[in-house]
Write a protein that holds these residues in place. Structure first.
Motif, mmCIF file in Angstrom:
data_model
loop_
_atom_site.group_PDB
_atom_site.id
_atom_site.type_symbol
_atom_site.label_atom_id
_atom_site.label_comp_id
_atom_site.label_asym_id
_atom_site.label_seq_id
_atom_site.Cartn_x
_atom_site.Cartn_y
_atom_site.Cartn_z
ATOM 1 N N SER A 207 -59.973 -45.047 -23.035
ATOM 2 C CA SER A 207 -59.058 -45.977 -23.698
ATOM 3 C C SER A 207 -58.609 -45.439 -25.041
ATOM 4 O O SER A 207 -57.426 -45.537 -25.401
ATOM 5 C CB SER A 207 -59.735 -47.337 -23.869
ATOM 6 N N GLN A 208 -59.532 -44.860 -25.798
ATOM 7 C CA GLN A 208 -59.152 -44.322 -27.099
ATOM 8 C C GLN A 208 -58.185 -43.157 -26.940
ATOM 9 O O GLN A 208 -57.237 -43.011 -27.724
ATOM 10 C CB GLN A 208 -60.389 -43.880 -27.873
ATOM 11 N N PHE A 209 -58.389 -42.347 -25.914
ATOM 12 C CA PHE A 209 -57.499 -41.204 -25.714
ATOM 13 C C PHE A 209 -56.117 -41.658 -25.242
ATOM 14 O O PHE A 209 -55.097 -41.281 -25.823
ATOM 15 C CB PHE A 209 -58.107 -40.235 -24.705
ATOM 16 N N LEU A 210 -56.068 -42.485 -24.181
ATOM 17 C CA LEU A 210 -54.787 -42.865 -23.596
ATOM 18 C C LEU A 210 -53.959 -43.716 -24.556
ATOM 19 O O LEU A 210 -52.792 -43.409 -24.826
ATOM 20 C CB LEU A 210 -55.015 -43.620 -22.291
ATOM 21 N N ARG A 211 -54.576 -44.784 -25.079
ATOM 22 C CA ARG A 211 -53.811 -45.669 -25.951
ATOM 23 C C ARG A 211 -53.484 -44.991 -27.268
ATOM 24 O O ARG A 211 -52.391 -45.173 -27.813
ATOM 25 C CB ARG A 211 -54.589 -46.962 -26.164
ATOM 26 N N GLY A 212 -54.412 -44.203 -27.785
ATOM 27 C CA GLY A 212 -54.117 -43.456 -29.001
ATOM 28 C C GLY A 212 -53.036 -42.420 -28.783
ATOM 29 O O GLY A 212 -52.140 -42.244 -29.617
ATOM 30 N N GLN A 213 -53.088 -41.740 -27.617
ATOM 31 C CA GLN A 213 -52.081 -40.715 -27.342
ATOM 32 C C GLN A 213 -50.707 -41.331 -27.150
ATOM 33 O O GLN A 213 -49.694 -40.756 -27.562
ATOM 34 C CB GLN A 213 -52.484 -39.932 -26.092
ATOM 35 N N LEU A 214 -50.634 -42.506 -26.527
ATOM 36 C CA LEU A 214 -49.348 -43.190 -26.390
ATOM 37 C C LEU A 214 -48.768 -43.532 -27.768
ATOM 38 O O LEU A 214 -47.564 -43.384 -27.997
ATOM 39 C CB LEU A 214 -49.520 -44.463 -25.564
ATOM 40 N N SER A 215 -49.614 -43.985 -28.685
ATOM 41 C CA SER A 215 -49.145 -44.284 -30.035
ATOM 42 C C SER A 215 -48.633 -43.024 -30.724
ATOM 43 O O SER A 215 -47.586 -43.044 -31.392
ATOM 44 C CB SER A 215 -50.281 -44.908 -30.856
ATOM 45 N N VAL A 216 -49.354 -41.918 -30.555
ATOM 46 C CA VAL A 216 -48.928 -40.650 -31.144
ATOM 47 C C VAL A 216 -47.584 -40.221 -30.570
ATOM 48 O O VAL A 216 -46.677 -39.785 -31.309
ATOM 49 C CB VAL A 216 -49.993 -39.568 -30.919
#
Length: 365
Positions: A207-216
């Motif tokens: 979750s931290q990777f996917l949602r963080g990467q989408l924000s990036v």
């Protein structure tokens, strides 16, 4: 049966189940794409649905609102970008002979003077070829639509897939708590605490990777679009959006966007100003991504190395095709947590700590 033997038997059973699931995924790969896409979107959209449900909005209504909002955003993005990319792509092709002449007049003499390499491209041939095929290039969309009308079954299949994704996503989001509870019920009770801890670790990493990467990706798409526009690039929006959306592939997204921006700046033939602007924008963008966005939005504790991300995307894509690309990151997160568990077990083992050797020495004494 001793406890250690029972643990080994349970581990073997779970390993067999995992292998069977991998084999099933490989066999059903051609039909799994809409279900995997729906599952990925459902996983990403579950937090806003839970947020609405906690505020006494009925879960089916919350799911419907989230799906409609996501569909509206994707449709708006498509309606804005598709015509612009098509129109500006045609314009870029039309300026290609000018770029070749620019290379022949500026770059080729430098290569000959410094390295002794004689490079001369035939701009007249390219200009003639573009002139002969210009009408075909401009009529590309009608030709594609004509082929789609002729291949009616393929068009119906594509429409069915597009309609199937939101339907599957709706039922997954609506029944997500029940699905999680049902999975917990089938886990053997002695293994439940450790299994839940492992699942929570996988969920945290993923979750931290996917949602963080989408924000990036979204923030960088805005930054590159605005930065390239301020730098005077005529095709700033499509180049910036493409660069931002491709940054989830480490190095490749940044490098591809930089090459596209440099080519666009060269095609403008406005001197060095657009090229200097592109260099500044992409230099700042890389610094912001590396030192600000990724550490704060994605997090350094995830442990998914950029090279590991590239390898996972390529390896799973080679093994399972498009479905493999979709499940590459979730599978990598699970493998990462599994490797952490193996490392912890190895560090705690008697062989690593040397307990057996210490006992042998004490017995010999």
């Amino acid at each position: 049966m001793t406890q250690s033997r029972a643990d080994r038997l349970q581990s073997a059973v779970w390993a067999g189940v995992a292998l069977a699931l991998v084999a099933l995924l490989y066999a059903l790969g051609p039909i799994l794409a809409p279900f995997v896409i729906a599952a990925v979107f459902a996983y990403i959209c579950d937090p806003p649905v839970n947020w609405m449900a906690r505020r006494r909005i009925p879960r089916p209504l919350a799911v419907l609102l989230v799906i409609l909002g996501l569909a509206a955003m994707l449709l708006l993005l498509l309606l804005i970008l598709a015509p612009m990319i098509y129109r500006e792509g045609i314009a870029l092709v039309g300026r290609l002979p000018d770029l070749i002449e620019l290379l022949n007049s500026r770059v080729a003499p430098q290569l000959m003077e410094r390295f002794g390499i004689d490079v001369q491209l035939d701009a007249a041939f390219v200009r003639t070829w573009i002139t002969e095929n210009w009408s075909t290039a401009q009529d590309l969309v009608p030709v594609i639509l004509g082929h789609l009308r002729e291949g009616g079954s393929a068009l119906v299949g594509l429409a069915a897939l597009v309609l199937l994704i939101p339907v599957v996503m709706f039922y997954l989001l609506q029944d997500w708590p029940q699905l999680v509870a049902n999975v917990q019920k089938i886990i053997p009770r002695p293994m439940l605490p450790r299994t839940l801890r492992i699942f929570n670790d996988i969920d945290s990493v993923l979750s931290q990777f996917l949602r963080g990467q989408l924000s990036v990706m979204l923030l960088l798409a805005v930054f590159y679009s605005v930065g390239l526009w301020l730098a005077g690039l005529k095709f700033a929006l499509p180049v910036g959006v493409i660069t931002g959306l491709l940054v989830f592939i480490p190095y490749i997204g940044f490098g591809g966007g930089l090459i596209l921006a440099v080519l666009t700046a060269l095609l403008q033939a406005d001197g060095w100003s657009p090229l200097i602007g592109v260099a500044i924008v992409y230099g700042l963008g890389q610094a912001i991504e590396s030192f600000v966005l990724t550490p704060y939005l994605v997090g350094e504790r995830i442990g998914l190395h950029p090279v590991a991300v590239i390898f996972a995307l390529m390896a799973f894509g080679q093994l399972f095709g498009f479905v493999g690309v979709l499940v590459a990151l979730p599978a990598s997160a699970a493998i990462l947590v599994g490797l952490r568990e193996l490392r912890a077990a190895w560090v705690a083992s008697r062989l690593y700590r040397g307990d057996n050797e210490s006992r042998i020495e004490e017995t010999g004494k």
